[in-house]
Design a protein around this motif. Structure first.
Motif, mmCIF file in Angstrom:
data_model
loop_
_atom_site.group_PDB
_atom_site.id
_atom_site.type_symbol
_atom_site.label_atom_id
_atom_site.label_comp_id
_atom_site.label_asym_id
_atom_site.label_seq_id
_atom_site.Cartn_x
_atom_site.Cartn_y
_atom_site.Cartn_z
ATOM 1 N N GLU A 1 -4.169 3.551 1.595
ATOM 2 C CA GLU A 1 -3.891 4.146 2.613
ATOM 3 C C GLU A 1 -4.314 5.531 3.212
ATOM 4 O O GLU A 1 -3.255 6.230 3.590
ATOM 5 N N GLU B 1 7.596 1.254 4.585
ATOM 6 C CA GLU B 1 7.358 0.506 5.844
ATOM 7 C C GLU B 1 7.271 -0.864 5.159
ATOM 8 O O GLU B 1 7.441 -1.151 4.448
ATOM 9 N N HIS C 1 0.660 -0.884 -0.221
ATOM 10 C CA HIS C 1 -0.122 -0.018 -0.133
ATOM 11 C C HIS C 1 0.894 1.538 0.042
ATOM 12 O O HIS C 1 2.136 0.973 0.432
ATOM 13 N N HIS D 1 3.721 7.579 3.372
ATOM 14 C CA HIS D 1 5.472 6.247 3.040
ATOM 15 C C HIS D 1 4.724 4.970 1.864
ATOM 16 O O HIS D 1 3.215 4.955 1.839
HETATM 17 CO CO LIG Z 1 1.123 1.904 6.206
#
Ligand SMILES: [Co+2]
Ligand SMILES: C[C@@H](C(=O)O)C(=O)SCCNC(=O)CCNC(=O)[C@H](O)C(C)(C)COP(=O)(O)OP(=O)(O)OC[C@H]1O[C@@H](n2cnc3c(N)ncnc32)[C@H](O)[C@@H]1OP(=O)(O)O
Length: 139
Positions: free
Chosen positions: A53, A127, A6, A77
């Motif tokens: 997200e 991430e 994501h 991110h």
């Molecule tokens: Co995330």
């Protein structure tokens, strides 16, 4: 890192952002969830090959709250899907990467997540994300 799970986008309000994502862009909403230990409410949207997200801060201590204050709303991110997160963390550390999280934390949908420090990755917050359930499942 083979697959992006994501892309995180910081917003002041998920409720106010959804009409644009769902109504204007036509990206279907999958679910909304609170991830208290990250200080955020998140909304996942199905953008086909990856998810978007939306991240709304739920407290002043939330990292997303500081981000919006400093930089405004926007790209926050990129999350890679990994299979063995503890091994990936170890490997990245051995390669000199500064990790924000030495140990995985619980993210959305009960996934294990860990962040690389953006100072270690040329200004991008990455991430790592290991799904609790079987691979390829929606969150
Ligand atoms: Co995330
Ligand atoms: C639910 C879960 C999931 O998917 O399952 C999630 O995604 S949770 C998503 C929300 N959770 C997180 O983001 C957790 C990981 N993030 C953090 O721990 C933090 O946000 C840090 C990245 C360490 C930044 O916090 P810190 O207190 O150090 O803030 P700061 O403003 O002083 O930032 C230090 C430097 O990093 C830069 N910086 C901050 N946030 C950034 C971002 N998102 N992308 C790129 N650079 C960023 C700042 O501009 C600053 O650079 P200059 O010094 O050059 O100005």
């Amino acid at each position: 890192m083979k697959k992006v799970d994501h892309i995180g986008v910081a917003v002041r309000s998920i409720e106010e952002a959804l009409p644009f994502y769902e109504g204007v862009l036509g990206i279907p909403l999958l679910k909304v969830e609170e991830v208290a230990n990250q200080g955020v409410k998140v909304a996942f949207l199905d953008a086909g090959n990856l998810k978007i997200e939306l991240l709304e801060p739920i407290s002043d201590q939330s990292p997303v709250s500081g981000f919006i204050e400093k930089r405004g709303e926007g790209l926050h991110h990129i999350a890679f899907s990994v299979e063995t997160i503890e091994e990936r963390i170890q490997e990245l550390k051995e390669k000199g990467v500064r990790m924000i999280d030495d140990k995985p934390k619980t993210g959305a949908g009960g996934a294990s997540v860990a962040f690389l420090h953006p100072k270690s990755s040329m200004g991008v917050l990455y991430e790592l994300c290991e799904k609790k359930a079987s691979k390829g499942e929606t969150p």
